[in-house]
Design a protein around this motif. Sequence first.
Motif, PDB file in Angstrom:
ATOM      1  N   PRO C  64       0.803  -1.226   0.000  1.00 42.57           N
ATOM      2  CA  PRO C  64       0.000   0.000   0.000  1.00 42.57           C
ATOM      3  C   PRO C  64       0.834   1.274   0.000  1.00 42.57           C
ATOM      4  O   PRO C  64       0.344   2.323  -0.387  1.00 42.57           O
ATOM      5  N   GLU C  65       2.066   1.193   0.469  1.00 40.81           N
ATOM      6  CA  GLU C  65       2.884   2.407   0.469  1.00 40.81           C
ATOM      7  C   GLU C  65       3.840   2.378  -0.708  1.00 40.81           C
ATOM      8  O   GLU C  65       4.142   1.305  -1.228  1.00 40.81           O
ATOM      9  N   PRO C  66       4.349   3.551  -1.093  1.00 42.85           N
ATOM     10  CA  PRO C  66       5.373   3.534  -2.149  1.00 42.85           C
ATOM     11  C   PRO C  66       6.584   2.758  -1.648  1.00 42.85           C
ATOM     12  O   PRO C  66       7.183   3.130  -0.668  1.00 42.85           O
ATOM     13  N   SER C  67       6.878   1.642  -2.277  1.00 45.76           N
ATOM     14  CA  SER C  67       7.937   0.782  -1.764  1.00 45.76           C
ATOM     15  C   SER C  67       9.102   0.691  -2.719  1.00 45.76           C
ATOM     16  O   SER C  67      10.247   0.911  -2.370  1.00 45.76           O
ATOM     17  N   TRP C 303     -16.461  11.836 -28.038  1.00 45.31           N
ATOM     18  CA  TRP C 303     -15.279  12.131 -27.217  1.00 45.31           C
ATOM     19  C   TRP C 303     -15.586  12.778 -25.877  1.00 45.31           C
ATOM     20  O   TRP C 303     -14.833  12.647 -24.940  1.00 45.31           O
ATOM     21  N   GLY C 311     -17.191  19.986 -16.234  1.00 46.97           N
ATOM     22  CA  GLY C 311     -17.943  21.237 -16.145  1.00 46.97           C
ATOM     23  C   GLY C 311     -18.669  21.594 -17.418  1.00 46.97           C
ATOM     24  O   GLY C 311     -19.128  22.716 -17.599  1.00 46.97           O
ATOM     25  N   MET C 312     -18.806  20.614 -18.315  1.00 48.24           N
ATOM     26  CA  MET C 312     -19.551  20.871 -19.553  1.00 48.24           C
ATOM     27  C   MET C 312     -21.021  21.116 -19.245  1.00 48.24           C
ATOM     28  O   MET C 312     -21.553  20.634 -18.257  1.00 48.24           O
ATOM     29  N   ALA C 457       0.214   4.869  -3.851  1.00 43.62           N
ATOM     30  CA  ALA C 457      -0.164   4.514  -2.481  1.00 43.62           C
ATOM     31  C   ALA C 457      -1.666   4.345  -2.423  1.00 43.62           C
ATOM     32  O   ALA C 457      -2.401   4.992  -3.155  1.00 43.62           O
ATOM     33  N   TYR C 458      -2.117   3.449  -1.516  1.00 45.48           N
ATOM     34  CA  TYR C 458      -3.562   3.233  -1.414  1.00 45.48           C
ATOM     35  C   TYR C 458      -3.891   2.730  -0.018  1.00 45.48           C
ATOM     36  O   TYR C 458      -3.021   2.288   0.732  1.00 45.48           O
ATOM     37  N   PRO C 459      -5.174   2.788   0.370  1.00 47.69           N
ATOM     38  CA  PRO C 459      -5.578   2.290   1.692  1.00 47.69           C
ATOM     39  C   PRO C 459      -5.357   0.781   1.795  1.00 47.69           C
ATOM     40  O   PRO C 459      -5.502   0.042   0.822  1.00 47.69           O
ATOM     41  N   GLU C 460      -5.057   0.329   3.033  1.00 49.34           N
ATOM     42  CA  GLU C 460      -4.709  -1.091   3.243  1.00 49.34           C
ATOM     43  C   GLU C 460      -5.763  -2.064   2.751  1.00 49.34           C
ATOM     44  O   GLU C 460      -5.443  -3.164   2.299  1.00 49.34           O
ATOM     45  N   GLU C 461      -7.050  -1.660   2.883  1.00 51.76           N
ATOM     46  CA  GLU C 461      -8.086  -2.640   2.551  1.00 51.76           C
ATOM     47  C   GLU C 461      -8.112  -3.029   1.077  1.00 51.76           C
ATOM     48  O   GLU C 461      -8.790  -3.975   0.689  1.00 51.76           O
TER      49      GLU C 461
END
Lengths: 111, 214, 542
Positions: C64-67, C303, C311-312, C457-461
């Motif tokens: 989950p962390e930058p390793s 497209w 914001g279109m 990086a992301y949450p552990e779950e």
Amino acid sequence: MHPSPRSYVATWAALMLLSGITLALARVPLGEPGTVLALGLASAKALLIAVFFMHLIEQRSVNALFLSIALVLVLAFVALSAMDVGTRGDAVGELPAPVAAPEPARLSKVR
Amino acid sequence: MTTAVPHPRLQPHFEDLAKQAHAARLGMWLFLASELLLFSALFALYASYRAGHHDVFREAVHHTSFWLGAAMTGILITSSLAMALALHAVRDGRPDRSVRWLCACIGLGALFLVVKAFEYTEHFREGIFPGIYYAYPELPHPGAVVFFTLYYLMTGLHAVHVIGGLNVLGSVARSTGRRRYDATYHTPVELAGLYWHLVDMIWIFLWPAFYLLR
Amino acid sequence: MRADALRDPGHPRRSYLDEDVSLRSWLLTTDHKRIGLLFLGALSGTLALGGIFALLMRLELLSPEPSLVEPQTYNRLFTWHGVIMVWLFLIPSIPTTLGNVLLPIMIGAREIAFPRLNLASFWVYVLGVAVTLVGMAAGGTDTGWTFYPPYSSRTPTSVVPILMGIFILGISSMLSGINFIVTTHTMRTEGMHWLRLPLFVWNVYATSWIMVLATPVLAMALILIAVDHGFGLGVFDPSQGGDPILYQHLFWFYSHPAVYIMILPGMGVVGEVVAAMAHKNWISYEALAFSAVGIAAVGFLTWGHHMFVSGMLALDVGIFGILSMLVAIFSAIKVIVWTGTLYRGSIALEVPLFYVFGFLFLFGFGGMTGVALASTSVDIHWHDTYFVVGHFHLIMVGGTLTAFLAGLYYWLPKLCGRMYARRAAFVAMLLVVFGFAFTFFPHLLLGNAGMPRRYAAYPEEFQVLHVISTLGSWMLTAGLVLAVLNLIHGWRRGEPADNPWDSRGIEWSTASPPPKHNFAGRLTVLDRPHQYWADEPPWRLE
């Protein structure tokens, strides 16, 4: 079968005439209709060039088909893009009330 | 049917010269279609920004040269006539006459570039530069900056195409003079002509956009 | 016998491979078949390179962390992966390889319309790859393959060489497109009417239109970023009156049709393989042919679905949403016709067909997630999440790459006169299809749960799903490596084979491998391709 030199000169004269008209109209304050008119005149000139100078009139129709496909696409592209920017900021009624934000996700300690 | 010697310019995978010429023309039209799409990206920007900065764009058009724009239009239209007459001459089996008309076309194209260079110089003197270098005190609005940046980008890209076109026309004129093309085979002249007419066509839309829609 | 054919110019089995085997003759060839093989070699390299960056990303995402890498490096990795896979591999993939080899043969022509332009398209491609790689070697860029301003104008990384490389690759793409369109229009043999064109030709033809008309807009968008980055001509810079969203309009005007460049040729392959493997006529030839044109045409107008949250105006959003669903209808028609063609056919359980099964399953999910994403309200939740990543990989890899492999296996005998080793090919196919599923189905779940794309990086779950995905990527890689080795082995040492499928595709009327000018005599076409109800195949070769 080929256009004669005379038809080329006639096309040139028509182009110059249409350009002259465009010039004259530009000096007159016409607002939005003026833009449409100028584009219309430009399109007419482009058509003359394509049909006579570029010989679409004497060639197989598939060449004209190719040009038409490109033109239709150009129109769709320019129109849809301009429509977005031109209408930017136009609100669509009341905005709904803000919703409470959920629990933030558990992120491990980032280096 | 007599077993004729194939035309020296006929490629082995084509049945006859007419088919080969048709294929070349078709390919050229596809290339022209792609050029139209290339400029359309910039026209899309112009149309969008005009919709967004309506009044500033109208005002900015007053600051380009009305009469130089008109002159450039007349020059290019006339150069297209010269090109059409050049193709007609070589089809007619008169290469020398064709070379003369090609030179006239090149001359007018060069004149167009001279006028454009003069125009740009005038703008530079007033402080009208593209992008972050814009320093024109009379029109400080950001909408004017984008107008003139587009002005330089679009007329500049067009001028690049004119320069390319003049090179092609020069080489075609040289080959025509050396009798490499005649009434039976003149495809390169035709293709060069198609390109040149497209360059004229694009200017016909650039002209109102930057010089007339006030 | 091969040695005889090599030595004797008049040998009846002398093929395009035997004519002049010097390196120079290959590198300067104007033979469309050899050019297709040159591209195949080059594309194997770019696929491998793009794949390496993907594997590095997946390694990073195991934890989950930058390793493994800094987040800044991770940004470069996904940019390189995207740029290489889109422009150096997928866009050219099937058209420049199978398309170059087969399109002229399939219309009964001796050569492509502009052979020297074709050679140019290869060397321009090589130049584009070189320039892009130079940019990457100089540190590469971290903007993502989409190069959105304002960041792309301000990034300190070397974005301009990469932009120039992509520009050059675009030129190569357009040269191929022009060649294919003109060839299809002008070089069809006697009896090859438009409604007798092989479906592969219809699909490559439709693709070529997109290549020719959409690529210039990309060229302009990238040039504008380059001049802003290099010279400060900020046409998308609000402080200079610009609007960054307009870049997105220009970019996606190309890049959405680009995805149809990537999938349509694959659909063409599937159409051919399905008829041959079921030994049955298509239940509707017109549906398959016209849906290809429909996808190309309507695909140009969709497209804005990449910009739903930009914001279109709601009206624009609605228009783009409806058109995006409309284009899916054409794909659905194709899937229905292919399946219907297989139904009650005399099915040959061969590796190309298994890849087609994989395609139908994976592209089915890809298409459906696409329609789901076209629903604006739900897209607001999924935009810029892994759901989108899963969707487009399902199409690009599950669709295009699987179809590409199906085509390579189906046409290997045609290209070289030899057959591949079936068992190894089958194992490779299982690894590819299941490896793909393990890699990318977790993405749909991750994205729906909220995992954003382009994050190291992301949450552990989310870790379990990421680990499954990474293991899947190793399986997929193993499958691809095995498939490539299997194909190469088949080329060099496979059993001789002429038409192992007993296919009635037009290309099988000539020898395998074909002679230099494709046909020993003159081909007259009598009916649509793949006519299995008739006693005789639909051609006459004399």
